[in-house]
Design a protein around this motif. Structure first.
Motif, PDB file in Angstrom:
ATOM      1  N   TRP A  58       0.836  -1.157  -0.014  1.00 20.49           N
ATOM      2  CA  TRP A  58       0.134  -0.007   0.070  1.00 20.49           C
ATOM      3  C   TRP A  58       0.891   1.279   0.020  1.00 20.49           C
ATOM      4  O   TRP A  58       1.894   1.356   0.668  1.00 20.49           O
ATOM      5  CB  TRP A  58      -0.969   0.046   1.355  1.00 20.49           C
ATOM      6  CG  TRP A  58      -1.997  -1.113   1.229  1.00 20.49           C
ATOM      7  CD1 TRP A  58      -1.792  -2.331   1.687  1.00 20.49           C
ATOM      8  CD2 TRP A  58      -3.410  -0.756   0.958  1.00 20.49           C
ATOM      9  NE1 TRP A  58      -3.121  -2.941   1.661  1.00 20.49           N
ATOM     10  CE2 TRP A  58      -4.056  -2.131   1.057  1.00 20.49           C
ATOM     11  CE3 TRP A  58      -4.050   0.231   0.365  1.00 20.49           C
ATOM     12  CZ2 TRP A  58      -5.371  -2.127   0.778  1.00 20.49           C
ATOM     13  CZ3 TRP A  58      -5.499   0.129   0.123  1.00 20.49           C
ATOM     14  CH2 TRP A  58      -6.201  -1.041   0.275  1.00 20.49           C
ATOM     15  N   GLN A  59       0.490   2.386  -0.795  1.00 24.38           N
ATOM     16  CA  GLN A  59       1.191   3.371  -0.651  1.00 24.38           C
ATOM     17  C   GLN A  59       0.359   4.381   0.229  1.00 24.38           C
ATOM     18  O   GLN A  59      -0.847   4.401   0.029  1.00 24.38           O
ATOM     19  CB  GLN A  59       1.172   4.325  -2.001  1.00 24.38           C
ATOM     20  CG  GLN A  59       2.111   3.235  -3.036  1.00 24.38           C
ATOM     21  CD  GLN A  59       1.866   3.876  -4.595  1.00 24.38           C
ATOM     22  OE1 GLN A  59       1.247   4.574  -4.865  1.00 24.38           O
ATOM     23  NE2 GLN A  59       3.068   3.337  -5.366  1.00 24.38           N
ATOM     24  N   THR A  71      -3.337   3.580  -0.669  1.00 24.37           N
ATOM     25  CA  THR A  71      -3.608   3.190  -2.318  1.00 24.37           C
ATOM     26  C   THR A  71      -2.829   2.017  -2.534  1.00 24.37           C
ATOM     27  O   THR A  71      -1.693   1.689  -2.497  1.00 24.37           O
ATOM     28  CB  THR A  71      -3.143   4.198  -3.270  1.00 24.37           C
ATOM     29  OG1 THR A  71      -3.957   5.278  -3.144  1.00 24.37           O
ATOM     30  CG2 THR A  71      -3.579   3.746  -4.665  1.00 24.37           C
ATOM     31  N   ASN A  73      -2.404  -0.866  -5.657  1.00 22.75           N
ATOM     32  CA  ASN A  73      -2.148  -0.999  -7.066  1.00 22.75           C
ATOM     33  C   ASN A  73      -1.839  -2.427  -7.230  1.00 22.75           C
ATOM     34  O   ASN A  73      -0.717  -2.930  -6.993  1.00 22.75           O
ATOM     35  CB  ASN A  73      -1.245  -0.278  -8.010  1.00 22.75           C
ATOM     36  CG  ASN A  73      -1.782   1.216  -7.908  1.00 22.75           C
ATOM     37  OD1 ASN A  73      -2.716   1.593  -8.517  1.00 22.75           O
ATOM     38  ND2 ASN A  73      -1.072   2.107  -7.121  1.00 22.75           N
ATOM     39  N   ARG A  75      -1.968  -5.334 -10.355  1.00 26.20           N
ATOM     40  CA  ARG A  75      -2.169  -5.742 -11.743  1.00 26.20           C
ATOM     41  C   ARG A  75      -2.895  -4.478 -12.267  1.00 26.20           C
ATOM     42  O   ARG A  75      -2.691  -3.465 -12.239  1.00 26.20           O
ATOM     43  CB  ARG A  75      -2.922  -7.168 -12.045  1.00 26.20           C
ATOM     44  CG  ARG A  75      -2.049  -8.143 -11.449  1.00 26.20           C
ATOM     45  CD  ARG A  75      -2.654  -9.681 -11.463  1.00 26.20           C
ATOM     46  NE  ARG A  75      -3.511  -9.679 -10.532  1.00 26.20           N
ATOM     47  CZ  ARG A  75      -3.332  -9.990  -9.126  1.00 26.20           C
ATOM     48  NH1 ARG A  75      -2.271  -9.902  -8.601  1.00 26.20           N
ATOM     49  NH2 ARG A  75      -4.506 -10.018  -8.341  1.00 26.20           N
ATOM     50  N   LYS A  76      -4.305  -4.934 -12.650  1.00 29.27           N
ATOM     51  CA  LYS A  76      -5.266  -3.878 -13.221  1.00 29.27           C
ATOM     52  C   LYS A  76      -6.043  -3.312 -12.293  1.00 29.27           C
ATOM     53  O   LYS A  76      -7.445  -2.708 -12.661  1.00 29.27           O
ATOM     54  CB  LYS A  76      -5.758  -4.480 -14.489  1.00 29.27           C
ATOM     55  CG  LYS A  76      -5.113  -4.907 -15.576  1.00 29.27           C
ATOM     56  CD  LYS A  76      -5.856  -5.385 -16.752  1.00 29.27           C
ATOM     57  CE  LYS A  76      -4.855  -5.861 -17.924  1.00 29.27           C
ATOM     58  NZ  LYS A  76      -5.728  -6.418 -18.972  1.00 29.27           N
ATOM     59  N   HIS A  77      -5.941  -3.669 -11.154  1.00 32.32           N
ATOM     60  CA  HIS A  77      -6.761  -3.221 -10.079  1.00 32.32           C
ATOM     61  C   HIS A  77      -6.215  -2.082  -9.116  1.00 32.32           C
ATOM     62  O   HIS A  77      -5.055  -2.104  -8.753  1.00 32.32           O
ATOM     63  CB  HIS A  77      -7.043  -4.527  -8.932  1.00 32.32           C
ATOM     64  CG  HIS A  77      -7.640  -5.657  -9.843  1.00 32.32           C
ATOM     65  ND1 HIS A  77      -8.725  -5.764 -10.333  1.00 32.32           N
ATOM     66  CD2 HIS A  77      -7.127  -6.687 -10.145  1.00 32.32           C
ATOM     67  CE1 HIS A  77      -8.948  -6.699 -11.088  1.00 32.32           C
ATOM     68  NE2 HIS A  77      -8.033  -7.617 -10.778  1.00 32.32           N
ATOM     69  N   VAL A  78      -7.046  -1.304  -8.811  1.00 27.96           N
ATOM     70  CA  VAL A  78      -6.549  -0.283  -7.718  1.00 27.96           C
ATOM     71  C   VAL A  78      -7.847   0.073  -6.683  1.00 27.96           C
ATOM     72  O   VAL A  78      -8.906   0.054  -6.960  1.00 27.96           O
ATOM     73  CB  VAL A  78      -6.473   1.157  -8.339  1.00 27.96           C
ATOM     74  CG1 VAL A  78      -5.926   2.091  -7.636  1.00 27.96           C
ATOM     75  CG2 VAL A  78      -5.484   1.157  -9.684  1.00 27.96           C
ATOM     76  N   VAL A  80      -8.382   2.432  -3.106  1.00 24.19           N
ATOM     77  CA  VAL A  80      -8.212   3.446  -2.211  1.00 24.19           C
ATOM     78  C   VAL A  80      -8.904   3.497  -1.076  1.00 24.19           C
ATOM     79  O   VAL A  80     -10.283   3.459  -0.941  1.00 24.19           O
ATOM     80  CB  VAL A  80      -8.339   4.739  -3.209  1.00 24.19           C
ATOM     81  CG1 VAL A  80      -7.940   5.910  -2.389  1.00 24.19           C
ATOM     82  CG2 VAL A  80      -7.465   4.836  -4.345  1.00 24.19           C
ATOM     83  N   SER A  97     -12.291   2.823  -6.020  1.00 29.21           N
ATOM     84  CA  SER A  97     -11.554   1.685  -6.862  1.00 29.21           C
ATOM     85  C   SER A  97     -11.506   1.366  -8.445  1.00 29.21           C
ATOM     86  O   SER A  97     -12.584   2.300  -8.834  1.00 29.21           O
ATOM     87  CB  SER A  97     -12.071   0.244  -6.258  1.00 29.21           C
ATOM     88  OG  SER A  97     -13.600  -0.021  -6.502  1.00 29.21           O
ATOM     89  N   GLU A  98     -10.970   0.975  -8.720  1.00 31.58           N
ATOM     90  CA  GLU A  98     -10.850   0.640 -10.297  1.00 31.58           C
ATOM     91  C   GLU A  98     -10.604  -0.942 -10.695  1.00 31.58           C
ATOM     92  O   GLU A  98      -9.690  -1.628 -10.039  1.00 31.58           O
ATOM     93  CB  GLU A  98      -9.711   1.200 -11.104  1.00 31.58           C
ATOM     94  CG  GLU A  98      -9.886   2.624 -10.923  1.00 31.58           C
ATOM     95  CD  GLU A  98      -8.638   3.487 -11.635  1.00 31.58           C
ATOM     96  OE1 GLU A  98      -7.920   3.061 -12.481  1.00 31.58           O
ATOM     97  OE2 GLU A  98      -8.144   4.706 -11.253  1.00 31.58           O
ATOM     98  N   TYR A 111     -11.095  -7.618  -2.574  1.00 32.43           N
ATOM     99  CA  TYR A 111     -10.953  -6.001  -1.856  1.00 32.43           C
ATOM    100  C   TYR A 111     -10.885  -6.497  -0.284  1.00 32.43           C
ATOM    101  O   TYR A 111     -10.240  -5.971   0.598  1.00 32.43           O
ATOM    102  CB  TYR A 111     -11.843  -5.204  -2.302  1.00 32.43           C
ATOM    103  CG  TYR A 111     -11.906  -3.944  -1.409  1.00 32.43           C
ATOM    104  CD1 TYR A 111     -11.168  -3.049  -1.563  1.00 32.43           C
ATOM    105  CD2 TYR A 111     -13.037  -3.932  -0.350  1.00 32.43           C
ATOM    106  CE1 TYR A 111     -11.072  -1.770  -0.774  1.00 32.43           C
ATOM    107  CE2 TYR A 111     -13.058  -2.753   0.626  1.00 32.43           C
ATOM    108  CZ  TYR A 111     -12.061  -1.569   0.198  1.00 32.43           C
ATOM    109  OH  TYR A 111     -12.203  -0.671   1.167  1.00 32.43           O
TER     110      TYR A 111
END
Length: 129
Positions: A58-59, A71, A73, A75-78, A80, A97-98, A111
């Motif tokens: 986590w950042q 945050t 990240n 792979r293709k998932h984010v 927050v 999220s993404e 998640y």
């Protein structure tokens, strides 16, 4: 007969499609305690959260008002989250999220696993304080 088979298969596919999502889990006012039982400072709680998050990828960024924004990240998932904290407790609250299919309070089941891992890691860091 063929209609019933097709309809049944469609119903199973729709039911299974929803299996990957679950209600979003937030952490509310988790106790911030050390293993010795000594009171912690707000700075110690902040540092424990940052160390725990960093260990899991986590950042963490300060948002002010005793709140960190984490945050992740993958792979293709984010994902927050907002993490408000005091000397006595912390919370982890979904922010955005993404790629995690968030809709109507539901999100991809991974998640919640990430949040559980972050909570366990924060608690371990607090215990070591």
């Amino acid at each position: 007969m063929r209609f019933h088979v097709v309809f049944g298969a469609l119903a199973v596919a729709v039911a299974l499609a929803g299996c990957n999502t679950m209600p979003i889990q937030n952490v509310d006012q988790a106790a911030a305690t050390s293993a010795s039982g000594k009171p912690l400072t707000r700075e110690q709680v902040r540092a424990a959260i940052v160390r725990a998050g960093a260990g899991l990828g986590w950042q963490m960024k300060d948002e002010g008002n005793n709140t960190l924004v984490g945050t992740l990240n993958l792979r293709k998932h984010v994902a927050v989250v907002a993490i408000p904290y005091t000397a006595n407790s912390y919370s982890i609250k979904y922010r955005s999220s993404e790629g995690l299919d968030e809709k109507d309070g539901q999100i991809h089941k991974n998640y919640n696993g990430w949040i559980q891992n972050l909570t366990r890691s924060i608690n371990a860091q607090l215990s070591a304080s």
